[in-house]
Design a protein around this motif. Structure first.
Motif, PDB file in Angstrom:
ATOM      1  N   LYS A   1       0.834  -1.210   0.000  1.00 25.46           N
ATOM      2  CA  LYS A   1       0.000   0.000   0.000  1.00 25.46           C
ATOM      3  C   LYS A   1       0.868   1.259   0.000  1.00 25.46           C
ATOM      4  O   LYS A   1       0.588   2.223  -0.735  1.00 25.46           O
ATOM      5  CB  LYS A   1      -0.924   0.002   1.218  1.00 25.46           C
ATOM      6  CG  LYS A   1      -1.906   1.175   1.202  1.00 25.46           C
ATOM      7  CD  LYS A   1      -2.784   1.168   2.421  1.00 25.46           C
ATOM      8  CE  LYS A   1      -3.842   2.277   2.315  1.00 25.46           C
ATOM      9  NZ  LYS A   1      -3.250   3.610   2.092  1.00 25.46           N
TER      10      LYS A   1
ATOM     11  N   LEU B   1       3.832   1.497  -1.145  1.00 28.92           N
ATOM     12  CA  LEU B   1       4.465   1.560  -2.461  1.00 28.92           C
ATOM     13  C   LEU B   1       3.520   2.170  -3.499  1.00 28.92           C
ATOM     14  O   LEU B   1       3.910   3.035  -4.292  1.00 28.92           O
ATOM     15  CB  LEU B   1       4.898   0.158  -2.895  1.00 28.92           C
ATOM     16  CG  LEU B   1       5.631   0.049  -4.248  1.00 28.92           C
ATOM     17  CD1 LEU B   1       6.944   0.817  -4.211  1.00 28.92           C
ATOM     18  CD2 LEU B   1       5.871  -1.415  -4.593  1.00 28.92           C
ATOM     19  N   LEU B   2       2.272   1.732  -3.483  1.00 29.34           N
ATOM     20  CA  LEU B   2       1.294   2.248  -4.444  1.00 29.34           C
ATOM     21  C   LEU B   2       0.948   3.711  -4.169  1.00 29.34           C
ATOM     22  O   LEU B   2       0.597   4.458  -5.099  1.00 29.34           O
ATOM     23  CB  LEU B   2       0.018   1.396  -4.388  1.00 29.34           C
ATOM     24  CG  LEU B   2       0.168  -0.068  -4.820  1.00 29.34           C
ATOM     25  CD1 LEU B   2      -1.144  -0.820  -4.640  1.00 29.34           C
ATOM     26  CD2 LEU B   2       0.644  -0.163  -6.276  1.00 29.34           C
ATOM     27  N   ASP B   3       1.051   4.123  -2.900  1.00 32.31           N
ATOM     28  CA  ASP B   3       0.773   5.517  -2.536  1.00 32.31           C
ATOM     29  C   ASP B   3       1.955   6.440  -2.801  1.00 32.31           C
ATOM     30  O   ASP B   3       1.868   7.648  -2.549  1.00 32.31           O
ATOM     31  CB  ASP B   3       0.381   5.615  -1.063  1.00 32.31           C
ATOM     32  CG  ASP B   3      -0.973   4.983  -0.777  1.00 32.31           C
ATOM     33  OD1 ASP B   3      -1.723   4.761  -1.743  1.00 32.31           O
ATOM     34  OD2 ASP B   3      -1.254   4.696   0.398  1.00 32.31           O
ATOM     35  N   GLY B   4       3.072   5.855  -3.271  1.00 34.63           N
ATOM     36  CA  GLY B   4       4.247   6.665  -3.553  1.00 34.63           C
ATOM     37  C   GLY B   4       5.118   6.955  -2.350  1.00 34.63           C
ATOM     38  O   GLY B   4       6.043   7.773  -2.432  1.00 34.63           O
ATOM     39  N   ARG B   5       4.859   6.302  -1.231  1.00 33.24           N
ATOM     40  CA  ARG B   5       5.671   6.490  -0.016  1.00 33.24           C
ATOM     41  C   ARG B   5       6.731   5.394   0.016  1.00 33.24           C
ATOM     42  O   ARG B   5       6.672   4.422   0.753  1.00 33.24           O
ATOM     43  CB  ARG B   5       4.771   6.451   1.219  1.00 33.24           C
ATOM     44  CG  ARG B   5       3.784   7.620   1.219  1.00 33.24           C
ATOM     45  CD  ARG B   5       2.525   7.344   1.997  1.00 33.24           C
ATOM     46  NE  ARG B   5       2.734   7.351   3.425  1.00 33.24           N
ATOM     47  CZ  ARG B   5       1.762   7.187   4.314  1.00 33.24           C
ATOM     48  NH1 ARG B   5       0.508   7.032   3.903  1.00 33.24           N
ATOM     49  NH2 ARG B   5       2.029   7.190   5.598  1.00 33.24           N
ATOM     50  N   TYR B   6       7.740   5.601  -0.835  1.00 32.10           N
ATOM     51  CA  TYR B   6       8.710   4.548  -1.120  1.00 32.10           C
ATOM     52  C   TYR B   6       9.614   4.224   0.072  1.00 32.10           C
ATOM     53  O   TYR B   6       9.972   3.067   0.285  1.00 32.10           O
ATOM     54  CB  TYR B   6       9.560   4.942  -2.336  1.00 32.10           C
ATOM     55  CG  TYR B   6       8.740   5.217  -3.572  1.00 32.10           C
ATOM     56  CD1 TYR B   6       7.960   4.218  -4.147  1.00 32.10           C
ATOM     57  CD2 TYR B   6       8.716   6.487  -4.150  1.00 32.10           C
ATOM     58  CE1 TYR B   6       7.184   4.468  -5.269  1.00 32.10           C
ATOM     59  CE2 TYR B   6       7.942   6.754  -5.271  1.00 32.10           C
ATOM     60  CZ  TYR B   6       7.179   5.735  -5.820  1.00 32.10           C
ATOM     61  OH  TYR B   6       6.414   5.981  -6.914  1.00 32.10           O
TER      62      TYR B   6
ATOM     63  N   SER C   1       7.615   2.093   2.518  1.00 29.62           N
ATOM     64  CA  SER C   1       7.455   0.761   1.939  1.00 29.62           C
ATOM     65  C   SER C   1       8.742  -0.039   2.044  1.00 29.62           C
ATOM     66  O   SER C   1       8.726  -1.218   2.427  1.00 29.62           O
ATOM     67  CB  SER C   1       7.032   0.874   0.473  1.00 29.62           C
ATOM     68  OG  SER C   1       6.953  -0.399  -0.131  1.00 29.62           O
TER      69      SER C   1
END
Length: 387
Positions: free
Chosen positions: A36, A38-43, A46
Motif C-alpha cells: 500500500k 508503495l502504491l501511494d508513492g511512499r517509497y 514501503s
C-alpha cells in the motif's frame, strides 16, 4: 511441577495452531501495508517495512537451518546417525529454508507430532514413552518459540515503531495500518509469553512458569515496558529520525558488546555465534532478557534505569525543542501513556520477581526416572535467552 508431571496437552496443541494463524496474519498484513505504501508513492516507508520483514525472515531461516544441522550431528537426538531429521534430508532442509519456510516447516512437524501423540496414540504409550514423547514435543515447541521471538523483535517491533511515527506525523491511518499494528502487538505479546512458558517447560532443572496470575503479571510487565519504550522512540522520531537512528545504534552496539563480554556459547559455529550476538543486541534495544542465564539483578537495574531515563527524557526533549507540540492533543496523550506504562511496567516487574517468579529449581536429575537423559538432550536450550 516436576518434569514427570508435565504434559503437552491438547489445549497446548490448539494454542500452537492459533500461534501459526497469528503469525501468518501478521506477516500478510505487513506485506499488504508495504504494498500500500508503495502504491501511494511512499517509497521509503514501503522499503523500511519490507526490509524489516526480510530481516526477520532471513535470521529465522539461518538459525532454523543451523539447529536442524545440529540435531543431525547430535547423538542424543539422532542416535542412529541417520542422514535425515524429521524425515527431511540435508538437501530438502536447504531448499525449504531458502524458500523461507523454516518456521512453517517446524509448525508442520510440531502439529503433526503433537496430533499423533495426543490423539492417535492416546493411552497406548507406557509411562516412559509418554514422558519422552511429551518432552520431545516441548523441545520442538521451544525451538519454534525462540525463532518466533527473533521474528517478533526483528520485524514486528521496528515496523510497529515506524507505523506509530507515521500516524503521529500525519494524524491519520488506514484500516490496513490499524490491522497491521494490532496484529504486530499481538504477535509480540504471544511470542514473549509462549517463549517463556515453552523454555521453562523444556528444561528439567528449571521450575515451569505457572499459569494464571504469574503469567498475566509477566505479560503486563513486558507489554507495558515495551509499549512505553516504543512510544518514547516515536516521539524522538518526530524530533528528528537521525536522533532515533543514533540512539538505537548506540543501544544496539552496547547490547552486542555485552553479549561479547559474557562470551555467549549459543551456537556451534563462530559465524552463527556472531549473528546471534548481533540479534541479541537488537532485542535488548526493546526489552530485557537474561543473555546467559546468570544472576542479573544489577544488570537489570542498570538496564531499566536507562530505560526510564529515555522514556522520561523523550517527551521533555520534544516539548523543549518543538514548543508548538506542547498543546497538541496527541503529544499530551502519548506523554501520559508513556509515563503511565513506564510506572506500571516497573511495578509489575517488581511484583513478578519479588512474589511470583518461580525461584525454586526442580529436583536434580537421576538415572532412575530417566530425567538425566532428557537434561542432556536439551542441548542449546540451556543457552537460550532467559526471560
Amino acid at each position: 511441577m516436576h518434569q514427570t508431571d508435565i504434559r503437552y496437552t491438547k489445549l497446548r496443541w490448539l494454542l500452537t495452531l492459533v500461534g501459526l494463524l497469528l503469525y501468518i496474519v501478521d506477516i500478510w498484513t505487513d506485506v499488504g501495508l508495504s504494498i500500500k505504501f508503495l502504491l501511494d508513492g511512499r517509497y521509503i516507508c514501503s522499503a523500511l517495512i519490507f526490509s524489516f520483514i526480510l530481516a526477520g525472515l532471513l535470521v529465522t531461516q539461518i538459525f532454523s537451518h543451523a539447529w536442524y544441522e545440529d540435531d543431525l550431528e547430535d547423538p542424543l537426538v539422532n542416535p542412529r546417525g541417520q542422514s535425515t531429521v524429521l524425515g527431511m534430508s540435508k538437501g530438502k532442509l536447504v531448499v525449504f529454508h531458502l524458500c523461507g519456510a523454516g518456521i512453517f516447516t517446524r509448525y508442520y512437524h510440531l502439529l503433526k507430532s503433537g496430533f499423533k501423540v495426543l490423539w492417535l496414540l492416546g493411552g497406548s504409550l507406557n509411562e516412559e514413552e509418554r514422558k519422552e514423547a511429551h518432552h520431545r514435543l516441548f523441545c520442538q515447541a521451544t525451538d519454534l518459540s525462540m525463532l518466533k521471538l527473533f521474528e517478533a523483535f526483528l520485524e514486528s517491533a521496528p515496523q510497529l515503531l515506524v507505523q506509530i511515527y507515521i500516524v503521529q506525523d500525519r494524524g491519520e491511518a488506514s484500516v490496513v495500518q490499524y490491522f497491521s499494528m494490532v496484529f504486530s502487538c499481538c504477535n509480540i505479546a504471544w511470542a514473549l509469553v509462549d517463549y517463556r512458558r515453552c523454555l521453562r517447560r523444556s528444561l528439567p532443572n528449571i521450575q515451569e512458569m505457572p499459569s494464571g496470575l504469574p503469567t498475566a503479571v509477566y505479560l503486563f510487565y513486558k507489554l507495558f515496558t515495551f509499549s512505553s519504550h516504543i512510544l518514547s522512540f516515536s516521539l524522538l522520531l518526530l524530533l528528528t529520525p537521525y536522533c532515533v537512528i543514533a540512539l538505537v545504534a548506540i543501544l544496539w552496539v552496547l547490547g552486542t558488546m555485552w553479549s561479547h563480554v559474557l562470551r555467549t556459547n549459543f551456537c556451534s559455529t563462530k559465524r552463527h555465534e556472531m549473528v546471534y550476538r548481533v540479534v541479541v543486541g537488537f532485542i535488548l534495544t526493546f526489552t530485557f532478557f537474561n543473555v546467559k542465564g546468570q544472576n542479573t539483578r544489577i544488570v537489570m537495574t542498570i538496564y531499566y534505569s536507562l530505560y526510564l531515563l529515555i522514556n522520561l527524557t523523550s517527551p521533555l526533549l520534544l516539548a523543549f525543542l518543538k514548543p508548538e507540540v506542547r498543546t497538541a492533543m496527541f503529544f499530551l496523550v502519548i506523554s501520559g501513556v508513556i509515563f503511565a506504562c513506564s510506572v506500571l511496567g516497573l511495578v509489575f516487574l517488581v511484583l513478578f520477581y519479588l512474589y511470583l517468579h518461580p525461584k525454586a529449581k526442580r529436583r536434580e536429575a537421576d538415572e532412575v526416572d530417566g530425567i538425566a537423559k532428557q537434561t542432556e538432550a536439551t542441548g542449546r536450550m540451556n543457552n537460550f535467552l532467559r526471560p
